[in-house]
Design a protein around this motif. Structure first.
Motif, PDB file in Angstrom:
ATOM      1  N   PHE A  38     -17.962  -1.554  -1.439  1.00 52.71           N
ATOM      2  CA  PHE A  38     -18.286  -0.038  -1.659  1.00 52.71           C
ATOM      3  C   PHE A  38     -17.660  -0.118  -2.537  1.00 52.71           C
ATOM      4  CE2 PHE A  38     -16.415  -1.629   2.185  1.00 52.71           C
ATOM      5  CZ  PHE A  38     -14.824  -1.410   1.933  1.00 52.71           C
ATOM      6  N   ASP A  39     -16.511  -0.784  -2.483  1.00 50.72           N
ATOM      7  CA  ASP A  39     -15.044  -0.592  -3.653  1.00 50.72           C
ATOM      8  C   ASP A  39     -15.475  -1.378  -5.019  1.00 50.72           C
ATOM      9  OD1 ASP A  39     -14.007  -3.017  -4.199  1.00 50.72           O
ATOM     10  OD2 ASP A  39     -12.234  -3.059  -3.004  1.00 50.72           O
ATOM     11  N   LYS A  40     -17.003  -1.172  -5.606  1.00 50.17           N
ATOM     12  CA  LYS A  40     -17.277  -1.684  -7.125  1.00 50.17           C
ATOM     13  C   LYS A  40     -17.395   0.025  -7.270  1.00 50.17           C
ATOM     14  CE  LYS A  40     -20.686  -3.946  -5.258  1.00 50.17           C
ATOM     15  NZ  LYS A  40     -22.695  -4.493  -5.675  1.00 50.17           N
ATOM     16  N   SER A  61       0.178  -5.838  -7.308  1.00 45.38           N
ATOM     17  CA  SER A  61       0.015  -6.649  -6.018  1.00 45.38           C
ATOM     18  C   SER A  61      -1.074  -6.168  -6.322  1.00 45.38           C
ATOM     19  CB  SER A  61       0.824  -6.817  -5.273  1.00 45.38           C
ATOM     20  OG  SER A  61       0.173  -6.584  -3.926  1.00 45.38           O
ATOM     21  N   ARG A  62      -2.248  -6.652  -5.464  1.00 46.84           N
ATOM     22  CA  ARG A  62      -3.805  -5.641  -5.656  1.00 46.84           C
ATOM     23  C   ARG A  62      -3.140  -4.496  -4.436  1.00 46.84           C
ATOM     24  NH1 ARG A  62      -7.827  -8.752  -2.029  1.00 46.84           N
ATOM     25  NH2 ARG A  62      -6.287  -9.869  -1.900  1.00 46.84           N
ATOM     26  N   ASN A  63      -2.009  -4.900  -3.390  1.00 41.71           N
ATOM     27  CA  ASN A  63      -1.690  -3.178  -2.969  1.00 41.71           C
ATOM     28  C   ASN A  63      -1.642  -2.260  -4.045  1.00 41.71           C
ATOM     29  OD1 ASN A  63      -1.781  -4.607  -0.959  1.00 41.71           O
ATOM     30  ND2 ASN A  63       0.082  -4.578  -0.581  1.00 41.71           N
ATOM     31  N   ASP A  94      -6.059  -2.562   7.812  1.00 43.31           N
ATOM     32  CA  ASP A  94      -7.340  -1.306   8.231  1.00 43.31           C
ATOM     33  C   ASP A  94      -7.233  -0.199   7.328  1.00 43.31           C
ATOM     34  OD1 ASP A  94      -4.787  -1.950   9.445  1.00 43.31           O
ATOM     35  OD2 ASP A  94      -5.281  -0.768  10.958  1.00 43.31           O
ATOM     36  N   MET A  95      -6.098  -0.204   5.987  1.00 38.83           N
ATOM     37  CA  MET A  95      -6.196   0.733   5.733  1.00 38.83           C
ATOM     38  C   MET A  95      -7.050   0.636   4.284  1.00 38.83           C
ATOM     39  SD  MET A  95      -2.314   1.262   4.413  1.00 38.83           S
ATOM     40  CE  MET A  95      -2.250   2.267   3.110  1.00 38.83           C
ATOM     41  N   GLN A  96      -7.890  -0.830   4.682  1.00 35.44           N
ATOM     42  CA  GLN A  96      -8.840  -1.268   3.283  1.00 35.44           C
ATOM     43  C   GLN A  96     -10.568   0.138   3.330  1.00 35.44           C
ATOM     44  OE1 GLN A  96     -10.288  -4.999   2.043  1.00 35.44           O
ATOM     45  NE2 GLN A  96     -12.032  -4.921   3.274  1.00 35.44           N
ATOM     46  N   ASP A  97     -10.601   0.509   4.876  1.00 31.21           N
ATOM     47  CA  ASP A  97     -11.304   1.140   5.383  1.00 31.21           C
ATOM     48  C   ASP A  97     -11.476   2.829   4.732  1.00 31.21           C
ATOM     49  OD1 ASP A  97     -12.622  -0.518   7.004  1.00 31.21           O
ATOM     50  OD2 ASP A  97     -11.952  -0.461   8.531  1.00 31.21           O
ATOM     51  N   ASP A  98     -10.301   2.966   3.747  1.00 27.03           N
ATOM     52  CA  ASP A  98      -9.867   4.024   3.409  1.00 27.03           C
ATOM     53  C   ASP A  98     -10.982   4.563   2.747  1.00 27.03           C
ATOM     54  OD1 ASP A  98      -9.747   2.961   1.735  1.00 27.03           O
ATOM     55  OD2 ASP A  98      -7.651   3.381   1.305  1.00 27.03           O
ATOM     56  N   LYS A  99     -11.827   3.723   2.118  1.00 25.07           N
ATOM     57  CA  LYS A  99     -12.397   4.257   0.814  1.00 25.07           C
ATOM     58  C   LYS A  99     -14.079   4.482   1.903  1.00 25.07           C
ATOM     59  CE  LYS A  99     -10.565   0.241  -0.726  1.00 25.07           C
ATOM     60  NZ  LYS A  99      -9.229   0.613   0.042  1.00 25.07           N
ATOM     61  N   PRO A 100     -14.874   4.129   2.701  1.00 26.50           N
ATOM     62  CA  PRO A 100     -15.870   4.541   2.567  1.00 26.50           C
ATOM     63  C   PRO A 100     -16.147   6.257   2.821  1.00 26.50           C
ATOM     64  CG  PRO A 100     -15.705   2.530   3.983  1.00 26.50           C
ATOM     65  CD  PRO A 100     -14.537   3.022   3.108  1.00 26.50           C
ATOM     66  N   GLN A 103      -2.129  -2.138  -6.910  1.00 25.57           N
ATOM     67  CA  GLN A 103      -3.668  -2.256  -7.625  1.00 25.57           C
ATOM     68  C   GLN A 103      -4.637  -0.961  -6.857  1.00 25.57           C
ATOM     69  OE1 GLN A 103      -5.168  -5.325  -8.687  1.00 25.57           O
ATOM     70  NE2 GLN A 103      -6.782  -4.705 -10.100  1.00 25.57           N
ATOM     71  N   VAL A 104      -4.658  -1.301  -5.771  1.00 29.12           N
ATOM     72  CA  VAL A 104      -5.821  -0.357  -5.378  1.00 29.12           C
ATOM     73  C   VAL A 104      -5.208   0.735  -5.117  1.00 29.12           C
ATOM     74  CG1 VAL A 104      -5.263  -0.842  -2.997  1.00 29.12           C
ATOM     75  CG2 VAL A 104      -7.622  -0.356  -3.366  1.00 29.12           C
ATOM     76  N   ALA A 105      -4.322   0.895  -4.637  1.00 27.65           N
ATOM     77  CA  ALA A 105      -3.271   2.282  -4.068  1.00 27.65           C
ATOM     78  C   ALA A 105      -3.610   2.932  -5.534  1.00 27.65           C
ATOM     79  CB  ALA A 105      -1.944   2.489  -3.535  1.00 27.65           C
ATOM     80  N   ALA A 129       4.370  -1.991   5.455  1.00 29.30           N
ATOM     81  CA  ALA A 129       3.836  -0.794   4.365  1.00 29.30           C
ATOM     82  C   ALA A 129       2.064  -1.435   4.694  1.00 29.30           C
ATOM     83  CB  ALA A 129       4.156  -1.806   2.910  1.00 29.30           C
ATOM     84  N   TYR A 130       1.254  -1.978   3.106  1.00 24.20           N
ATOM     85  CA  TYR A 130       0.577  -2.245   3.756  1.00 24.20           C
ATOM     86  C   TYR A 130      -0.340  -2.826   5.017  1.00 24.20           C
ATOM     87  CZ  TYR A 130      -4.261  -3.436   2.128  1.00 24.20           C
ATOM     88  OH  TYR A 130      -6.159  -3.481   1.961  1.00 24.20           O
ATOM     89  N   SER A 131      -1.768  -2.692   5.242  1.00 29.41           N
ATOM     90  CA  SER A 131      -2.269  -3.215   6.675  1.00 29.41           C
ATOM     91  C   SER A 131      -3.574  -3.069   6.049  1.00 29.41           C
ATOM     92  CB  SER A 131      -2.184  -2.486   7.621  1.00 29.41           C
ATOM     93  OG  SER A 131      -0.990  -2.480   8.213  1.00 29.41           O
TER      94      SER A 131
HETATM   95  N1  ARG Z   1      -9.598  -5.116  -0.963  1.00 26.37           N
HETATM   96  C1  ARG Z   1      -8.615  -4.326  -0.631  1.00 26.37           C
HETATM   97  C2  ARG Z   1      -8.552  -2.773  -0.511  1.00 26.37           C
HETATM   98  O1  ARG Z   1      -9.107  -2.069  -0.615  1.00 26.37           O
HETATM   99  C3  ARG Z   1      -7.082  -4.549  -1.981  1.00 26.37           C
HETATM  100  C4  ARG Z   1      -5.774  -4.501  -0.848  1.00 26.37           C
HETATM  101  C5  ARG Z   1      -5.302  -6.018   0.242  1.00 26.37           C
HETATM  102  N2  ARG Z   1      -4.541  -6.120  -0.480  1.00 26.37           N
HETATM  103  C6  ARG Z   1      -3.598  -7.200   0.584  1.00 26.37           C
HETATM  104  N3  ARG Z   1      -2.839  -6.958   0.953  1.00 26.37           N
HETATM  105  N4  ARG Z   1      -4.544  -8.027   1.063  1.00 26.37           N
HETATM  106  O2  ARG Z   1      -6.766  -2.562   0.297  1.00 26.37           O
END
Ligand code: ARG
Length: 457
Positions: free
Chosen positions: A23-25, A105-107, A317-323, A109-111, A313-315
């Protein structure tokens, strides 16, 4: 990307539960834009050499062209669009690709990617709501004088004009746009450079990347930057409110298109037939707008529950924000466009609306008001007298305007011939001249204001 500490690979199900790439593509444009801004900044700050930065940026631009041509990554082992793009960059430019992730970080980056996406989503919704407003205004102007029954409890209440009714939705849509605009003002700070959660020791310039990505500036707290999904919730809450409004208009179209009402005929383009009943012409588009509102509420609820109680901070779970955000955005876009098309092209059966307004004793309040004004009768007593008149009209199978004067006078001798002037539906709507009332001149004045506010003729 992170295998150094690990001896064994992931279980098959781990690969599947972990991957957000399917989904995040959808964030690929934002991801590449963020990476280019970051690489430029690393180069400008001397964290990378100018050559390294240029090589990385050229590689990212080449990947942009590949993605644009439809060659998007799909390997679940790459986890997400961030890793997939970085791995493709390594294939293209070799080990220097590994320098891009310096001070990031990806954190963050994704934000950043997600903020950019939601910012665009807000702008898209705003542009399509503007078109809906214009459609409502145009049809309202056409029907500023068209009388229809106004309802309370879905019972005939007082006559209104169709133009007035449509402009009620214009007001709701104007508020929806202002909710998105409020959220748009809050979203526009850049989390990029907050890194994993604590910031970074590299001499980065977060103001530079913020400006490059069209943000007003950088976010102020690194922990908040990578944990905040308010902006997505702001979108979803505004989308929810908007979809509720659309669903009410859709529901009215469904009711109005039904045979007992017959207020509208939906064009072929927004109707479907039945596979068995040849006479059918179903308002499917309107029903789906009504239905989609339920799903949008579900998306909003889904992200609320995901975020509830998450520690900083990041968990993951937050990856489920996008769908849910993507789903709601797609459904809202379809709903607005379909509703706009229906408003633009629906045939309003004004003769039928008028006939129903006339048959429903909808000018009873006008009679009661007349008794108060012209015969100095207290309103409660006037209400009672009018109730008896309605009963008489019902028994006679007549409208209030058609009842003979002697029938009226037999009920109350204070009624005289002048009363007939207020018993027609046209007289009734024309008399509602209070600011924002249904009198055609009031409606035309509000339409003129609405056009001025939208800057259209
Ligand atoms: N795919 C992850 C997301 O959408 C990117 C962030 C991953 N960060 C991590 N600490 N694993 O949230």
């Amino acid at each position: 990307m992170w295998g150094g500490r690990f001896a064994a690979g992931p279980a098959a199900v781990m690969r599947e539960i972990n991957a957000s790439l399917p989904f995040d593509k959808r964030l690929w444009r934002q991801d590449i834009a963020g990476s280019i801004a970051h690489a430029n900044m690393l180069g400008a700050q001397g964290i990378l050499s100018a050559d390294e930065a240029a090589t990385i940026i050229a590689g990212l631009e080449a990947i942009h062209a590949e993605y644009e041509a439809g060659d998007l990554p799909h390997d679940l082992d790459l986890e997400d669009i961030h890793m997939a793009t970085e791995s493709r960059l390594a294939d293209k430019i070799g080990p220097v690709a590994g320098r891009l992730h310096t001070a990031r970080s990806r954190n963050d980056q994704v934000a950043t990617d997600f903020r950019l996406f939601v910012r665009d989503a807000m702008d898209e919704v705003d542009a399509s709501l503007y078109l809906l407003q214009r459609a409502l205004i145009d049809r309202a102007a056409e029907h500023a004088d068209s009388v229809m029954p106004g309802f309370t409890h879905l019972q005939s209440a007082q006559p209104v004009t169709l133009g007035h009714h449509l402009m009620a939705y214009h007001e709701m849509i104007a508020r929806d746009r202002s909710r998105f605009a409020d959220a748009r003002a809050r979203i526009n700070l850049s989390p990029l450079g907050a890194a994993a959660l604590a910031g970074t020791g590299f001499p980065t310039d977060r103001h530079m990347t913020a400006a490059a990505l069209g943000f007003d500036g950088p976010t102020r707290n690194s922990l908040d930057s990578v944990s905040d999904r308010d902006f997505a919730l702001d979108y979803l809450m505004a989308a929810t409110q908007c979809s509720l409004h659309l669903s009410r208009l859709a529901e009215e179209f469904v009711i109005w298109a039904s045979q007992p009402f017959g207020f509208i005929s939906l064009p072929d383009a927004y109707s479907t037939g039945s596979s068995i009943m040849p006479q059918k012409r179903n308002p499917d588009a309107a029903e789906l707008v009504r239905g989609h509102a339920g799903r949008i509420v579900g998306c909003m609820t889904s992200l609320c529950v995901t975020m509830k109680g998450l520690p900083l901070a990041y968990s993951k779970d937050m990856q489920d924000d996008k769908p849910p955000l993507f789903e709601a955005h797609d459904l809202l876009g379809l709903s607005i466009t379909a509703m706009t098309g229906m408003v633009e092209t629906t045939l309003f059966r004004t003769d039928r609306m008028r006939a129903l307004a006339e048959s429903g004793f909808s000018t009873a309040t006008d009679l009661a008001d007349w008794l108060v004004r012209e015969a100095n009768v207290p309103f409660r007593e006037a209400h009672h007298i009018t109730g008896r008149v309605v009963k008489a009209a019902e028994q006679a199978g007549a409208t209030l305007a058609d009842l003979p004067l002697d029938t009226l006078q037999a009920i109350d001798p204070r009624i005289d011939a002048r009363v007939h002037a207020v018993l027609t539906v046209d007289a009734s709507v024309a008399s509602r001249t209070s600011y924002g009332g249904t009198a055609p001149d009031q409606v035309r004045a509000r339409i003129a204001e609405a056009r001025a506010a939208l800057d259209v003729e």
